[in-house]
Motif scaffolding. Structure first.
Motif, short mmCIF file in Angstrom:
data_model
loop_
_atom_site.label_atom_id
_atom_site.label_comp_id
_atom_site.label_asym_id
_atom_site.label_seq_id
_atom_site.Cartn_x
_atom_site.Cartn_y
_atom_site.Cartn_z
N VAL A 97 15.36 -32.47 -20.65
CA VAL A 97 15.30 -31.01 -20.58
C VAL A 97 16.56 -30.54 -19.87
O VAL A 97 16.94 -31.09 -18.82
N GLY A 135 11.67 -26.36 -0.29
CA GLY A 135 12.16 -27.18 -1.39
C GLY A 135 12.02 -26.49 -2.74
O GLY A 135 12.34 -27.04 -3.78
N ALA A 173 12.77 -24.64 -5.98
CA ALA A 173 14.03 -24.48 -6.72
C ALA A 173 13.85 -23.32 -7.70
O ALA A 173 12.87 -23.31 -8.46
N TYR A 203 7.02 -28.99 -9.14
CA TYR A 203 7.06 -30.45 -9.30
C TYR A 203 5.64 -30.96 -9.43
O TYR A 203 4.67 -30.31 -9.11
N LYS A 204 5.56 -32.22 -9.85
CA LYS A 204 4.23 -32.79 -10.11
C LYS A 204 3.43 -32.81 -8.81
O LYS A 204 2.34 -32.33 -8.73
N THR A 229 9.21 -34.19 -3.16
CA THR A 229 10.34 -34.69 -3.95
C THR A 229 9.83 -35.82 -4.85
O THR A 229 10.33 -36.93 -4.78
N GLY A 270 10.12 -35.96 -7.84
CA GLY A 270 11.11 -36.24 -8.86
C GLY A 270 10.57 -35.96 -10.25
O GLY A 270 11.24 -36.14 -11.24
N LYS A 271 9.33 -35.51 -10.34
CA LYS A 271 8.81 -35.22 -11.69
C LYS A 271 8.53 -33.72 -11.74
O LYS A 271 7.82 -33.20 -10.88
N ILE A 272 9.07 -33.07 -12.75
CA ILE A 272 8.80 -31.64 -12.89
C ILE A 272 7.52 -31.49 -13.71
O ILE A 272 7.35 -32.11 -14.75
N MET A 276 7.58 -25.19 -15.53
CA MET A 276 8.66 -24.24 -15.25
C MET A 276 8.10 -22.86 -15.56
O MET A 276 7.66 -22.61 -16.69
N ASP A 325 5.17 -32.06 -19.76
CA ASP A 325 4.57 -33.30 -20.25
C ASP A 325 3.65 -33.04 -21.44
O ASP A 325 3.66 -33.79 -22.40
N VAL A 384 15.27 -31.87 1.78
CA VAL A 384 14.29 -31.60 0.71
C VAL A 384 14.67 -32.42 -0.53
O VAL A 384 14.19 -32.15 -1.62
N TYR A 440 17.99 -33.43 -1.72
CA TYR A 440 19.19 -33.18 -2.54
C TYR A 440 20.37 -33.93 -1.91
O TYR A 440 20.55 -33.88 -0.69
N PRO A 451 15.36 -33.54 -6.72
CA PRO A 451 14.05 -33.95 -7.21
C PRO A 451 13.91 -33.69 -8.71
O PRO A 451 13.25 -34.41 -9.42
N GLY A 452 14.63 -32.65 -9.19
CA GLY A 452 14.45 -32.32 -10.60
C GLY A 452 15.37 -33.08 -11.51
O GLY A 452 15.17 -33.11 -12.71
N TYR A 481 17.05 -32.81 -16.70
CA TYR A 481 15.85 -33.50 -16.22
C TYR A 481 15.38 -34.41 -17.33
O TYR A 481 15.23 -34.00 -18.48
N PRO A 519 12.38 -36.46 -18.65
CA PRO A 519 10.95 -36.69 -18.42
C PRO A 519 10.62 -38.18 -18.35
O PRO A 519 9.76 -38.59 -17.61
#
Lengths: 144, 198
Positions: free
Chosen positions: A18, A32, A34, A58-59, A65, A67-69, A72, A97, B135, B137, B164-165, B194, B196
């Motif tokens: 993405v 945090g 974004a 995020y998840k 953090t 790391g999984k979105i 949005m 997802d 956070v 980054y 994180p993204g 990003y 997935p």
């Protein structure tokens, strides 16, 4: 119930990367969060989602953090284009997802010179089907 | 006279025991490892003249608290004043600055060199500058200007970051304060990718 309409190509692949471009990205250093601001375009495969503001969730909670979105949330004049179809709405939530975009707030879907409007529309990118619910109106342009 | 073994034992003991003592003593001195008085005291192999000629301090560090409660601690491997006697500029090697923001978030800046200007209370960081924020980054830039009196820094040159993204690239980046919140703002063509699957 609701109206089922084909929306966009079928070969959408939810595991494609993405890409989000915007004028600015603001990251709150405490939570945090974004937030993309200004001419934001979310792109994945054929799909383009334009908005003036997009908040990333995020998840694991809003800012962990992980790391999984997960989602949005786009707002401010949202325009979704997927293949030949385009749809406008006040707000849209794209959950990556399960490749689903939920648009809400005077949704207008244009197909060729036909237009449908409703208060909410859920687009399933994988099957390429959209479901419009809430006062669905169709405006057909007579062929003159 | 009965064969007095005890006396003869004592007679021989009086001879052999001192000889044995002598032998033991000699091993202490004769056979011992040569002692080199030179390396008894380890001393640093540093160019003493250079150190004496140039004014400078090693491992300087400085910390302070700003009006809004941010603690700033700055350290470096070494710091030297300008050779031309300009009192307000200090060049440092191995620059490190840590801002602990009021709400507890921590942002650290590291770079190879940092030129501190005490008049403007700011420092120019150069040489693979790394900004790490708590956070999640990590931002890389070639040049960052940071204030040393409050939590403010900016990079006017393009940056690349990992968050994180996903991966982020942008034309510039700065830490700004907007009604009590500290925001790390990326600008001038922001792009996030990003994956997935990743």
């Amino acid at each position: 119930q609701g109206t089922q309409i084909p929306f966009g190509g079928y070969e959408h692949n939810a595991s494609l990367p993405v890409e989000v471009i915007s004028d600015a990205l603001e990251v709150d250093q405490e939570t945090g969060n974004a937030t993309f601001v200004g001419n934001v375009v979310i792109g994945q495969g054929e799909m383009r989602l334009n908005a003036s503001k997009v908040v990333v969730e995020y998840k694991t909670g809003v800012n962990q953090t992980g790391g999984k979105i997960s989602r949005m949330v786009a707002s401010g004049g949202v325009i979704l284009v997927n293949g030949p179809e385009a749809a406008e709405a006040d707000e849209a939530v794209y959950s990556i997802d399960n490749a689903e975009i939920t648009m809400s707030g005077n949704v207008i879907l244009t197909q060729g010179n036909n237009a449908l409007s409703s208060t909410q529309m859920v687009v399933d990118l994988n099957t390429g089907r959209a479901q419009m619910t809430g006062r669905v109106k169709t405006i057909l342009q007579p062929e003159n | 006279m009965k064969n007095n073994t005890y006396s003869t034992f004592i007679f021989w003991a009086k001879i052999t025991l001192p000889l044995l003592a002598l032998a033991l003593l000699s091993t202490v001195f004769l056979l011992a490892r040569p002692i080199d008085p030179g390396n008894a005291i380890p001393f640093a192999k540093v160019n003493v003249e250079e150190l004496a000629r140039e004014k400078g301090i090693s491992a300087p560090n400085y910390s302070g608290i700003t009006r809004d409660g941010t603690t700033i601690s700055i350290s470096a491997n070494s710091a030297k004043p300008q050779p031309n006697g300009d009192r307000s500029t200090i060049t440092t090697e191995g620059f490190n600055a840590e801002f602990e923001l009021p709400e507890g978030a921590i942002v650290t800046l590291e770079s190879e060199t940092g030129v501190i200007n005490t008049d403007t209370q700011s420092a120019r960081l150069e040489g693979n500058v790394r900004v790490v924020s708590s956070v999640g980054y990590v931002v890389r830039s070639e040049q960052v200007d940071a204030s040393i009196s409050d939590a403010r820094f900016s990079s006017t040159v393009p940056i690349s970051a990992v968050g994180p993204g996903g991966k982020i690239t942008a034309g510039s980046m700065e830490l700004v304060r907007r009604n009590e919140n500290y925001l790390l703002v990326f600008k001038d063509g922001v792009k996030l990718i990003y994956d997935p699957k990743g």
